[in-house]
Design a protein around this motif. Structure first.
Motif, mmCIF file in Angstrom:
data_model
loop_
_atom_site.group_PDB
_atom_site.id
_atom_site.type_symbol
_atom_site.label_atom_id
_atom_site.label_comp_id
_atom_site.label_asym_id
_atom_site.label_seq_id
_atom_site.Cartn_x
_atom_site.Cartn_y
_atom_site.Cartn_z
ATOM 1 N N SER A 40 0.830 -1.205 0.000
ATOM 2 C CA SER A 40 0.000 0.000 0.000
ATOM 3 C C SER A 40 0.864 1.255 0.000
ATOM 4 C CB SER A 40 -0.926 -0.007 1.222
ATOM 5 O OG SER A 40 -1.610 1.218 1.343
ATOM 6 N N LEU A 41 1.871 1.278 0.852
ATOM 7 C CA LEU A 41 2.772 2.434 0.911
ATOM 8 C C LEU A 41 3.543 2.590 -0.403
ATOM 9 C CD1 LEU A 41 4.035 4.730 2.519
ATOM 10 C CD2 LEU A 41 5.698 3.085 3.435
ATOM 11 N N THR A 42 3.942 1.477 -0.992
ATOM 12 C CA THR A 42 4.639 1.533 -2.280
ATOM 13 C C THR A 42 3.750 2.161 -3.351
ATOM 14 O OG1 THR A 42 5.955 -0.430 -1.761
ATOM 15 C CG2 THR A 42 5.730 0.150 -4.087
ATOM 16 N N ALA A 43 2.473 1.786 -3.361
ATOM 17 C CA ALA A 43 1.531 2.343 -4.339
ATOM 18 C C ALA A 43 1.395 3.854 -4.172
ATOM 19 C CB ALA A 43 0.173 1.660 -4.209
ATOM 20 N N ILE A 44 1.309 4.299 -2.919
ATOM 21 C CA ILE A 44 1.192 5.737 -2.655
ATOM 22 C C ILE A 44 2.427 6.480 -3.142
ATOM 23 C CG2 ILE A 44 1.054 7.502 -0.842
ATOM 24 C CD1 ILE A 44 -0.502 5.434 0.846
ATOM 25 N N LEU A 45 3.601 6.004 -2.735
ATOM 26 C CA LEU A 45 4.850 6.671 -3.094
ATOM 27 C C LEU A 45 5.060 6.660 -4.603
ATOM 28 C CD1 LEU A 45 7.175 5.311 -0.256
ATOM 29 C CD2 LEU A 45 6.056 7.553 -0.397
ATOM 30 N N TYR A 46 4.704 5.550 -5.239
ATOM 31 C CA TYR A 46 4.873 5.456 -6.691
ATOM 32 C C TYR A 46 3.969 6.455 -7.396
ATOM 33 C CZ TYR A 46 5.614 3.299 -11.266
ATOM 34 O OH TYR A 46 5.959 3.091 -12.573
ATOM 35 N N TYR A 47 2.706 6.527 -6.978
ATOM 36 C CA TYR A 47 1.749 7.420 -7.629
ATOM 37 C C TYR A 47 2.146 8.883 -7.456
ATOM 38 C CZ TYR A 47 -2.780 9.272 -9.128
ATOM 39 O OH TYR A 47 -3.774 9.940 -9.795
ATOM 40 N N VAL A 48 2.620 9.232 -6.272
ATOM 41 C CA VAL A 48 2.967 10.624 -5.986
ATOM 42 C C VAL A 48 4.306 11.007 -6.611
ATOM 43 C CG1 VAL A 48 3.519 12.275 -4.159
ATOM 44 C CG2 VAL A 48 1.591 10.695 -3.878
ATOM 45 N N PHE A 49 5.339 10.220 -6.346
ATOM 46 C CA PHE A 49 6.685 10.629 -6.748
ATOM 47 C C PHE A 49 7.059 10.180 -8.163
ATOM 48 C CE2 PHE A 49 6.835 10.832 -2.118
ATOM 49 C CZ PHE A 49 7.393 12.092 -1.937
ATOM 50 N N VAL A 50 6.715 8.942 -8.529
ATOM 51 C CA VAL A 50 7.100 8.454 -9.854
ATOM 52 C C VAL A 50 6.165 9.002 -10.928
ATOM 53 C CG1 VAL A 50 7.468 6.422 -11.301
ATOM 54 C CG2 VAL A 50 8.132 6.375 -8.889
ATOM 55 N N TYR A 51 4.834 8.833 -10.715
ATOM 56 C CA TYR A 51 3.895 9.283 -11.743
ATOM 57 C C TYR A 51 3.679 10.791 -11.729
ATOM 58 C CZ TYR A 51 -0.414 10.305 -14.194
ATOM 59 O OH TYR A 51 -1.347 10.872 -15.024
ATOM 60 N N THR A 52 3.164 11.326 -10.598
ATOM 61 C CA THR A 52 2.763 12.733 -10.568
ATOM 62 C C THR A 52 3.948 13.678 -10.722
ATOM 63 O OG1 THR A 52 0.926 12.129 -9.110
ATOM 64 C CG2 THR A 52 1.447 14.461 -9.299
ATOM 65 N N LEU A 53 4.998 13.460 -9.940
ATOM 66 C CA LEU A 53 6.150 14.359 -9.974
ATOM 67 C C LEU A 53 7.163 13.992 -11.055
ATOM 68 C CD1 LEU A 53 6.797 14.813 -6.143
ATOM 69 C CD2 LEU A 53 5.951 16.547 -7.740
ATOM 70 N N GLY A 54 7.262 12.708 -11.400
ATOM 71 C CA GLY A 54 8.300 12.286 -12.323
ATOM 72 C C GLY A 54 7.879 12.149 -13.769
ATOM 73 N N LEU A 55 6.769 11.456 -14.023
ATOM 74 C CA LEU A 55 6.403 11.086 -15.380
ATOM 75 C C LEU A 55 5.376 11.991 -16.046
ATOM 76 C CD1 LEU A 55 6.056 7.215 -14.852
ATOM 77 C CD2 LEU A 55 7.977 8.414 -15.909
ATOM 78 N N LYS A 56 4.379 12.417 -15.313
ATOM 79 C CA LYS A 56 3.188 13.015 -15.921
ATOM 80 C C LYS A 56 3.498 14.182 -16.843
ATOM 81 C CE LYS A 56 -1.406 14.818 -14.863
ATOM 82 N NZ LYS A 56 -2.433 15.038 -13.822
ATOM 83 N N ARG A 57 4.374 15.076 -16.431
ATOM 84 C CA ARG A 57 4.650 16.281 -17.213
ATOM 85 C C ARG A 57 5.884 16.153 -18.104
ATOM 86 N NH1 ARG A 57 2.741 21.324 -13.346
ATOM 87 N NH2 ARG A 57 1.528 20.099 -11.847
ATOM 88 N N ARG A 58 6.456 14.937 -18.170
ATOM 89 C CA ARG A 58 7.726 14.792 -18.881
ATOM 90 C C ARG A 58 7.686 13.843 -20.077
ATOM 91 N NH1 ARG A 58 9.269 15.603 -13.519
ATOM 92 N NH2 ARG A 58 10.917 17.172 -13.243
ATOM 93 N N THR A 59 6.775 12.870 -20.079
ATOM 94 C CA THR A 59 6.831 11.858 -21.120
ATOM 95 C C THR A 59 5.440 11.386 -21.537
ATOM 96 O OG1 THR A 59 7.536 9.582 -21.620
ATOM 97 C CG2 THR A 59 7.156 10.114 -19.317
ATOM 98 N N ALA A 60 5.314 11.018 -22.801
ATOM 99 C CA ALA A 60 4.055 10.483 -23.312
ATOM 100 C C ALA A 60 3.797 9.069 -22.785
ATOM 101 C CB ALA A 60 4.077 10.471 -24.845
ATOM 102 N N GLN A 61 4.801 8.485 -22.145
ATOM 103 C CA GLN A 61 4.642 7.165 -21.526
ATOM 104 C C GLN A 61 4.143 7.278 -20.092
ATOM 105 O OE1 GLN A 61 5.336 3.982 -23.113
ATOM 106 N NE2 GLN A 61 5.054 5.426 -24.792
ATOM 107 N N ASN A 62 3.687 8.465 -19.701
ATOM 108 C CA ASN A 62 3.269 8.692 -18.314
ATOM 109 C C ASN A 62 2.206 7.709 -17.844
ATOM 110 O OD1 ASN A 62 1.214 9.794 -19.895
ATOM 111 N ND2 ASN A 62 1.749 11.898 -19.407
ATOM 112 N N ILE A 63 1.173 7.516 -18.655
ATOM 113 C CA ILE A 63 0.083 6.629 -18.259
ATOM 114 C C ILE A 63 0.527 5.173 -18.261
ATOM 115 C CG2 ILE A 63 -2.117 5.679 -19.069
ATOM 116 C CD1 ILE A 63 -2.369 8.225 -17.440
#
Length: 314
Positions: free
Chosen positions: A135-158
């Motif tokens: 559960s904690l891994t899912a939270i950290l991944y969604y916040v730091f990897v997806y929202t902060l890392g991927l979403k605004r940087r790559t078309a592979q975000n989703i």
């Protein structure tokens, strides 16, 4: 006068806002994105039936559902806190509570962190440490990897950002067995390959929103034909992967593969139809991209219902 009435388009409300208690409560609920969590729980509980080979302990189901809501709700609230700047500029998100001022940024941040901490402790105490860690891994991944890392940087975000939601099947399985296995891994992959063709049709519909805020969703950086072709490719892999739960794993009876094949066939029909329309240069309402988006939710729901029902026939 409400926050929405006084706030210029594309601007986050910063001044004093009249915030009735009932509206504020609903604002905090909205921060958790209940409709998304509903889908996450639909994929978690059936896996618990599969792991138990029948009806799991109902108390365990209840506490896992509550923990899952708190966990996903915390991650979603933090996502809205981080994205409040672009949410204010997108028509689809301009009424979110952190944009209108119904909930202040500080309140949203504290709320998201609190739910995340509480959910982790909840799982650790009432379920097991493995589920808490997932559960904690899912939270950290969604916040730091997806929202902060991927979403605004790559078309592979989703594509890669969807991993956070896929972890729910591991949480459901580990809640029952306190271990992982091949069956939840297959279902994890089904959701992994499901996420892009589920979300890209919606992205096609609201492409202008994402383009306005500089978020490189695939429909922003590629034409409809390219996006539709990717949807078809992911769809085929998803459908074939879904059948692996039956063969070669042998985790199900005849019921699950029959349902999975029927649902998959209809999905592929819709995906290929969307590709044909995009290839023909169809745009606007006639593209009918949202047909696949709405069907994708029905597909995931019915597929996981089959996952829950199958143990009683196995």
């Amino acid at each position: 006068m409400t926050a929405v009435e006084t706030r210029p388009a594309g601007v986050i409300a910063t001044g004093p806002v009249h915030r009735p208690l009932a509206a504020r409560v609903m604002g905090f609920v909205a921060l958790t994105k209940p409709r998304i969590i509903e889908l996450l729980l639909i994929t978690t509980v059936p896996v618990m039936f599969l792991a138990a080979g029948g009806v799991p302990d109902l108390w365990l189901v209840v506490v896992t559902m509550i923990g899952g809501y708190l966990s996903a709700g915390g991650a979603n609230a933090l996502n809205m806190y981080i994205d409040r700047d672009i949410d204010a500029m997108m028509h689809r998100t301009e009424q979110r509570p952190l944009v209108t001022g119904l909930v202040s940024p500080r309140e949203g941040l504290v709320f998201g962190i609190t739910l995340s901490v509480v959910s982790t402790v909840w799982f650790a105490v009432l379920v097991n440490p493995l589920s808490a860690g997932l559960s904690l891994t899912a939270i950290l991944y969604y916040v730091f990897v997806y929202t902060l890392g991927l979403k605004r940087r790559t078309a592979q975000n989703i594509v890669w950002g969807g991993v956070a939601g896929c972890l729910q099947v591991f949480i459901g399985w580990s809640a029952v067995r306190n271990e992982l296995g091949w069956a939840p891994f297959v279902l994890f992959l089904v959701l992994f390959f499901w996420t892009p063709p589920h979300y890209w049709p919606l992205s096609m519909k609201v492409k202008d929103d994402y383009e306005r805020v500089g978020v490189p969703m695939l429909p922003v950086v590629a034409g409809n034909q390219v996006v539709a072709r990717q949807i078809v490719l992911y769809s085929w892999v998803m459908v074939l992967t879904s059948l692996a739960l039956w063969w070669p794993l042998g985790e199900t009876s005849w019921f699950y593969p029959v349902v999975a094949a029927a649902l998959g066939a209809f999905w592929l029909k819709e995906a290929h139809a969307l590709h044909s329309r995009a290839k023909a240069g169809v745009t606007g309402p006639k593209l009918k991209e949202m047909r696949l988006f709405h069907w994708s939710i029905t597909y995931a729901t019915l597929l996981f219902v089959a996952v829950a029902v199958d143990p009683f026939l196995h």
